[in-house]
Design a protein around this motif. Structure first.
Motif, short mmCIF file in Angstrom:
data_model
loop_
_atom_site.label_atom_id
_atom_site.label_comp_id
_atom_site.label_asym_id
_atom_site.label_seq_id
_atom_site.Cartn_x
_atom_site.Cartn_y
_atom_site.Cartn_z
N ARG A 38 -1.73 4.72 5.62
CA ARG A 38 -1.38 3.71 4.31
C ARG A 38 -2.78 3.80 3.95
NH1 ARG A 38 0.45 0.74 8.19
NH2 ARG A 38 2.94 0.87 8.78
N ALA A 39 -2.38 4.19 2.23
CA ALA A 39 -3.86 3.72 1.49
C ALA A 39 -3.72 2.88 0.65
CB ALA A 39 -4.94 4.99 1.68
N PRO A 40 -4.70 2.04 -0.56
CA PRO A 40 -4.58 1.34 -1.76
C PRO A 40 -4.48 2.18 -2.94
CG PRO A 40 -6.88 0.88 -0.65
CD PRO A 40 -5.81 1.54 0.41
N ASP A 41 -5.16 3.82 -2.27
CA ASP A 41 -4.96 4.38 -3.89
C ASP A 41 -5.07 5.43 -3.00
OD1 ASP A 41 -8.04 4.62 -2.78
OD2 ASP A 41 -8.01 2.79 -4.44
N ALA B 115 -4.66 1.62 8.44
CA ALA B 115 -4.05 2.80 7.40
C ALA B 115 -3.12 3.72 8.38
CB ALA B 115 -5.68 4.10 7.62
N TRP B 116 -3.42 3.92 9.93
CA TRP B 116 -2.58 4.53 10.32
C TRP B 116 -1.25 4.20 10.86
CZ3 TRP B 116 0.11 5.44 15.05
CH2 TRP B 116 -0.16 6.74 15.75
N VAL B 117 -0.78 5.43 10.35
CA VAL B 117 0.86 5.47 10.33
C VAL B 117 1.68 6.27 11.89
CG1 VAL B 117 2.98 5.65 9.18
CG2 VAL B 117 1.18 4.80 7.77
N PHE B 118 1.37 7.42 10.86
CA PHE B 118 2.30 8.43 12.37
C PHE B 118 0.86 9.47 12.43
CE2 PHE B 118 4.59 11.40 13.57
CZ PHE B 118 5.35 11.45 14.69
N ALA B 119 0.77 10.37 13.64
CA ALA B 119 0.21 11.88 13.23
C ALA B 119 0.63 12.58 14.27
CB ALA B 119 -1.28 11.30 13.32
N PRO C 220 1.19 12.06 -1.77
CA PRO C 220 1.72 10.52 -1.37
C PRO C 220 3.11 11.06 -1.46
CG PRO C 220 0.99 11.02 -4.21
CD PRO C 220 1.25 12.32 -3.32
N PHE C 221 3.92 9.21 -0.29
CA PHE C 221 5.25 9.80 -0.92
C PHE C 221 6.17 8.32 -1.32
CE2 PHE C 221 4.37 10.44 3.43
CZ PHE C 221 5.25 11.14 4.61
N GLN C 222 7.10 9.69 -1.96
CA GLN C 222 7.41 9.23 -3.47
C GLN C 222 8.47 7.27 -2.75
OE1 GLN C 222 10.78 10.81 -4.53
NE2 GLN C 222 9.76 12.62 -5.00
N GLY C 223 8.08 6.42 -3.68
CA GLY C 223 8.55 4.68 -2.90
C GLY C 223 7.87 4.42 -2.35
N ALA C 224 7.02 5.06 -1.57
CA ALA C 224 6.38 4.66 -0.21
C ALA C 224 4.96 2.74 -0.27
CB ALA C 224 6.39 5.80 0.92
N GLU C 225 5.68 2.06 -1.18
CA GLU C 225 4.73 1.31 -1.17
C GLU C 225 4.67 0.30 -0.26
OE1 GLU C 225 3.60 0.59 -5.05
OE2 GLU C 225 4.14 3.03 -5.69
N MET D 130 1.00 -1.37 0.02
CA MET D 130 -0.26 0.15 0.05
C MET D 130 1.39 1.51 -0.22
SD MET D 130 -3.50 -0.17 2.15
CE MET D 130 -4.17 -1.80 2.73
N LYS D 131 0.51 2.35 -0.86
CA LYS D 131 1.24 4.01 -0.80
C LYS D 131 0.59 4.16 0.87
CE LYS D 131 0.45 4.42 -5.75
NZ LYS D 131 0.62 5.24 -6.83
N GLN D 132 1.94 5.31 0.57
CA GLN D 132 1.57 5.65 1.89
C GLN D 132 1.36 7.06 1.81
OE1 GLN D 132 4.87 5.44 4.66
NE2 GLN D 132 4.23 3.69 5.12
N TYR D 133 0.60 8.55 2.22
CA TYR D 133 -0.12 9.52 1.92
C TYR D 133 0.49 10.25 3.29
CZ TYR D 133 -2.28 7.27 -1.96
OH TYR D 133 -2.56 6.64 -3.21
#
Length: 115
Positions: free
Chosen positions: A84-87, A40-44, A110-115, A1-4
């Motif tokens: 983290r989100a699929p799109d 979906a939560w990474v950091f806040a 979106p983060f670059q390369g964060a999949e 999944m990508k990170q945003y």
């Protein structure tokens, strides 16, 4: 999944009243719990006022530091959430929830390369 990165921008000025902040904080905590439950939560995090910033620049082989925000403006980055989100559509859905709670604009990138 990508990170945003979901960046929350707030206007410069006084802090909202305590009762307003308490409501917003409670609703954001509930949303963060929902993000965690969804995986979906990474950091806040929230940030101190823009006046607390220090800008570090490299120029002519030296490192220069100046107090205050990078740019003068009427609004500043007040906080952020990484999800983290699929799109992009899913990330925009989470951002919309944050915008509704805070009544503030939220930029989604979106983060670059964060999949």
């Amino acid at each position: 999944m990508k990170q945003y990165l979901l960046s929350v921008y707030q206007p410069d000025g006084p802090t909202p009243p305590a009762d307003v902040l308490a409501r917003i904080s409670g609703e954001l905590e509930a949303l963060n719990a929902e993000l965690r439950a969804a995986g979906a939560w990474v950091f806040a995090g929230g940030l101190h006022a823009a006046a607390s910033a220090t800008v570090v620049r490299a120029k002519d082989g030296d490192v220069l530091m100046t107090d205050g925000p990078f740019t003068e403006g009427k609004e500043h980055l007040g906080g952020f959430t990484v999800v983290r989100a699929p799109d992009l559509d899913v990330a925009l859905g989470w951002a919309g929830r944050i915008a509704a709670i805070t009544t503030l604009p939220v930029e989604v990138r979106p983060f670059q390369g964060a999949e």
